[in-house]
Design an enzyme around this catalytic site. Structure first.
Site, PDB file in Angstrom:
ATOM      1  N   TRP A   1      35.702  22.898 -32.916  1.00  0.00           N
ATOM      2  CA  TRP A   1      36.045  21.582 -33.476  1.00  0.00           C
ATOM      3  C   TRP A   1      35.413  20.463 -32.667  1.00  0.00           C
ATOM      4  O   TRP A   1      34.942  19.458 -33.229  1.00  0.00           O
ATOM      5  CB  TRP A   1      37.559  21.425 -33.607  1.00  0.00           C
ATOM      6  CG  TRP A   1      38.108  22.359 -34.642  1.00  0.00           C
ATOM      7  CD1 TRP A   1      38.957  23.412 -34.430  1.00  0.00           C
ATOM      8  CD2 TRP A   1      37.788  22.359 -36.042  1.00  0.00           C
ATOM      9  NE1 TRP A   1      39.196  24.061 -35.618  1.00  0.00           N
ATOM     10  CE2 TRP A   1      38.496  23.445 -36.628  1.00  0.00           C
ATOM     11  CE3 TRP A   1      36.991  21.581 -36.871  1.00  0.00           C
ATOM     12  CZ2 TRP A   1      38.421  23.755 -37.988  1.00  0.00           C
ATOM     13  CZ3 TRP A   1      36.908  21.877 -38.232  1.00  0.00           C
ATOM     14  CH2 TRP A   1      37.625  22.950 -38.772  1.00  0.00           C
TER      15      TRP A   1
ATOM     16  N   ASP B   1      41.413  14.618 -30.299  1.00  0.00           N
ATOM     17  CA  ASP B   1      41.737  15.339 -31.534  1.00  0.00           C
ATOM     18  C   ASP B   1      42.916  16.251 -31.207  1.00  0.00           C
ATOM     19  O   ASP B   1      42.763  17.246 -30.512  1.00  0.00           O
ATOM     20  CB  ASP B   1      40.524  16.159 -31.990  1.00  0.00           C
ATOM     21  CG  ASP B   1      40.837  17.067 -33.187  1.00  0.00           C
ATOM     22  OD1 ASP B   1      41.990  17.053 -33.680  1.00  0.00           O
ATOM     23  OD2 ASP B   1      39.928  17.796 -33.620  1.00  0.00           O
TER      24      ASP B   1
ATOM     25  N   LYS C   1      49.413  21.026 -39.627  1.00  0.00           N
ATOM     26  CA  LYS C   1      49.937  22.029 -38.704  1.00  0.00           C
ATOM     27  C   LYS C   1      51.395  21.688 -38.380  1.00  0.00           C
ATOM     28  O   LYS C   1      52.286  22.268 -38.963  1.00  0.00           O
ATOM     29  CB  LYS C   1      49.080  22.107 -37.428  1.00  0.00           C
ATOM     30  CG  LYS C   1      47.782  22.892 -37.609  1.00  0.00           C
ATOM     31  CD  LYS C   1      46.633  22.077 -38.125  1.00  0.00           C
ATOM     32  CE  LYS C   1      45.298  22.597 -37.701  1.00  0.00           C
ATOM     33  NZ  LYS C   1      44.419  23.136 -38.713  1.00  0.00           N
TER      34      LYS C   1
HETATM   35  C1  LIG Z   1      41.516  20.920 -33.830  1.00  0.00           C
HETATM   36  C2  LIG Z   1      41.052  20.670 -35.236  1.00  0.00           C
HETATM   37  N1  LIG Z   1      40.260  19.612 -35.497  1.00  0.00           N
HETATM   38  C3  LIG Z   1      39.808  19.350 -36.738  1.00  0.00           C
HETATM   39  C4  LIG Z   1      40.129  20.144 -37.813  1.00  0.00           C
HETATM   40  C5  LIG Z   1      39.605  19.794 -39.189  1.00  0.00           C
HETATM   41  O1  LIG Z   1      40.661  19.236 -39.903  1.00  0.00           O
HETATM   42  P1  LIG Z   1      40.568  18.842 -41.461  1.00  0.00           P
HETATM   43  O2  LIG Z   1      40.395  20.099 -42.213  1.00  0.00           O
HETATM   44  O3  LIG Z   1      41.875  18.179 -41.720  1.00  0.00           O
HETATM   45  O4  LIG Z   1      39.423  17.932 -41.626  1.00  0.00           O
HETATM   46  C6  LIG Z   1      40.965  21.237 -37.600  1.00  0.00           C
HETATM   47  C7  LIG Z   1      41.338  22.108 -38.742  1.00  0.00           C
HETATM   48  O5  LIG Z   1      41.846  23.188 -38.617  1.00  0.00           O
HETATM   49  C8  LIG Z   1      41.435  21.508 -36.286  1.00  0.00           C
HETATM   50  O6  LIG Z   1      42.236  22.557 -36.056  1.00  0.00           O
HETATM   51 MG   LIG Z   2      41.503  25.895 -38.468  1.00  0.00          MG
END
Ligand SMILES: Cc1ncc(COP(=O)(O)O)c(C=O)c1O
Ligand SMILES: [Mg+2]
Ligand SMILES: Cc1ncc(COP(=O)(O)O)c(C=O)c1O
Ligand SMILES: [Mg+2]
Ligand SMILES: [Mg+2]
Ligand SMILES: [Mg+2]
Lengths: 372, 372
Positions: free
Chosen positions: A102, A183, A207
């Protein structure tokens, strides 16, 4: 109905009480003769729910008054681009600390955004990538920080690799001078963290907060003031702060479900109480892994093991497949690791019942005995 | 429970059948032991719902195969900025036809976006603003179109002013050469329109499609191909097309409700059937207005009167206030005109029952007799 033992990574299990409440009032909210999702976002009935959800976030996270809580849209993925759009001005550098997939994505979107909209430089301040994966967070002395950086960006819990900073009331994030942006998609509200060390925190709700379709942004007011002003209004986080997340039509039913989820968390004793439960849940799995005589193997450094996403391997991909299949037959859902890394992952967010984790640990022991 | 007579402008009334279905399966979807919002967006159970919703849009709008249907986030307000970001390249001009407040906002966001991200020029190709309001759409000879424009942008129905283009199977949009992009937030699926004259259509779902928090984008594949490629992936509509709206976590429960809403529309006979009903509903209100001997007054040109948002004035603001108040006492909700224009507005989208409109017309006649 028998409730599934849901270990999905997100969208994930929600508190049954939050769902049951939604069902009970779905077609008639508060005697209004309408569903909450049929109410105007500018009307009193919805606004009460909206402000309750906002206030619950601030209360549960113990945010000081100089922080704003925003509900926006687009997911954490939208924030990957919107954060540098707002905060990475030309002539400045943003430092990214990458501890998983991520964080990588955040870097790549920041680079593209900055080029497309005349922003500043993106600098990789640290990456713990090793053998194409991530098993730890960096040490303080591994950070190559830029003096006068626009901000430092980090990912407190890498959902795919199960790698987490050991944050706590007396365990702060490594020292940085610049504003710190995090994040926190997959661990927010799962343990006590001093939020005042962060200038901006963001995450998808799906989550620990509610359903997908709601994105939370928590920011120091002074940081919002500094954001770029030459952007379309919709992209400026400032706009959403000034309008209390009612600049345009918010995802009203999603925010209502956030309200239900956080009301449940409060009734359970808040973050301290849920943290105690989460720590025990995680220990039950890590103990089972470590006590399996090497049949199960968690690749993550002990100090960086996530209490939200527990990942492990079995001796062969065939055994991993059999494990997931047998678990599913016992209504244990979502245990397959992320397609990019394989293996097994149990996501054990706030709403995952301790009894489900105990059942999973028992199944792990039984499976190891039979197939080990 | 007695159901409110809901005339909200959006979020708005949803079909009772769609809501009841959501209630009945809220905590246990399809015998899975989980709510649909607890399912992974990458799992079979949710994917079926997702693709059903997409397919229903295409079927109900009779889209040819060279169109993609996307579900994204951010509302139509996000599209105001994202459309020029994707399609207004440097050296080109985009022509905006403005027939109300939403078109104005589209222009202002396009101007800001273009400056911030090195895009092209924004040209006002027509504006029907007159005495600070809008009561009509432009004639063909009023359009000042740019040869070789990147696109022409229009708003098919201006929600606040109740001003609509008279589109129909044999009534096309005024002739333009460039690709045509339309904000169809408040009239999509409310009447038969030849969609093939548009290259991109977008809108928030919260009128005729479902709850807020889902944004629909319908686009010719060839148009998506032409979009800017140097943007963050999340901002490129191309990304969402390539990933069938599963690039990142979509608003799964919102899309599920879109599925329920469109399944209801199909069961009612589709767009042709609902159009016939909508035309009658609108006529009941316009006839009451025009037959009130001047007590009620609709400012909109007869040829441009919206069948979705019917606006009218009473002789004084005091009478308008009394009208709204008395109506509310009879459980008629949402009749206050938009704060920027005042007066009365009845939004009578697809899910608004003909009987509710009849009750409103009867109330109007009674009120006029008593207070006129
Ligand atoms: C730590 C983290 N950042 C970003 C994301 C991406 O999130 P989204 O699908 O809401 O764009 C996720 C998705 O699982 C995540 O776990
Ligand atoms: Mg994920
Ligand atoms: C025609 C039109 N365009 C745009 C919008 C803004 O939509 P959103 O609130 O989803 O951003 C609206 C909202 O009512 C609208 O009616
Ligand atoms: Mg600091
Ligand atoms: Mg409106
Ligand atoms: Mg054309």
């Amino acid at each position: 109905m028998s409730r599934a033992l849901n270990f999905n990574a997100g969208p994930a299990s929600l508190p049954f009480a939050a769902l049951a409440r939604a069902r009970d009032e779905l077609i008639d909210f508060d005697g209004s003769g309408m569903s909450v999702m049929e109410h105007s976002h500018r009307g009193k009935v919805y606004e009460k729910v909206h402000h309750e959800a906002t206030a619950l976030v601030a209360e549960l996270l113990e945010l000081p008054k100089d922080y704003d809580v925003l509900f926006v849209q687009g997911g954490a993925s939208m924030a990957f681009a919107q954060i540098p759009m707002n905060f990475l001005e030309a002539g400045k550098t943003a430092d990214y600390i990458v501890t998983g997939a991520w964080g990588e994505k955040a870097v790549s979107e920041a680079r593209a955004m900055s080029k497309a909209a005349n922003g500043g430089e993106v600098h990789m301040a640290a990456s713990t990538q090793q053998d194409k994966t991530y098993v730890r967070v960096p040490r303080q002395d591994e950070l190559s920080l830029t003096p006068g950086a626009a901000y430092v960006h980090c990912t407190s819990n890498e959902t795919i690799h199960g790698v987490e900073y050991a944050l706590g009331p007396s365990t702060p994030f490594p020292k940085v001078q610049a504003p710190l942006i995090c994040d926190m998609s997959s661990d927010i509200l799962g343990r006590r963290v001093d939020m005042t060390q962060f200038d901006v925190v963001y995450g998808g709700a799906q989550k620990n907060i509610g359903p997908s379709g709601v994105t939370i942004v928590i920011a120091k007011k002074s940081m919002l003031d500094r954001g770029r002003k030459d952007l379309p209004a919709i992209f400026q986080y400032r706009t959403h702060a000034e309008n209390k997340s009612l600049y345009n039509t918010p995802p009203t039913f999603g925010i209502y479900l956030v309200r239900n989820t956080l009301a449940w968390l409060k009734s359970e004793g808040g973050v301290a109480a849920i943290e105690a439960r989460n720590v025990k849940k995680a220990a039950a799995l890590y103990d089972t892994i470590d006590g399996s005589g090497g049949f199960y193997r968690c690749p993550v450094d002990k100090a960086c093991r996530s209490i939200m996403n527990v990942v492990w391997r079995l001796p062969t991909p065939e055994l991993e497949e059999a494990f997931v299949k047998e678990a599913e037959a016992q209504q244990m859902i979502g245990l397959k690791g992320h397609r990019s890394v394989g293996g097994i992952r149990a996501s054990i967010y706030n709403a995952v019942e301790p009894a489900w984790v105990d059942a999973l640990a028992a199944f792990m022991k039984d499976f190891a005995k039979r197939r080990g």
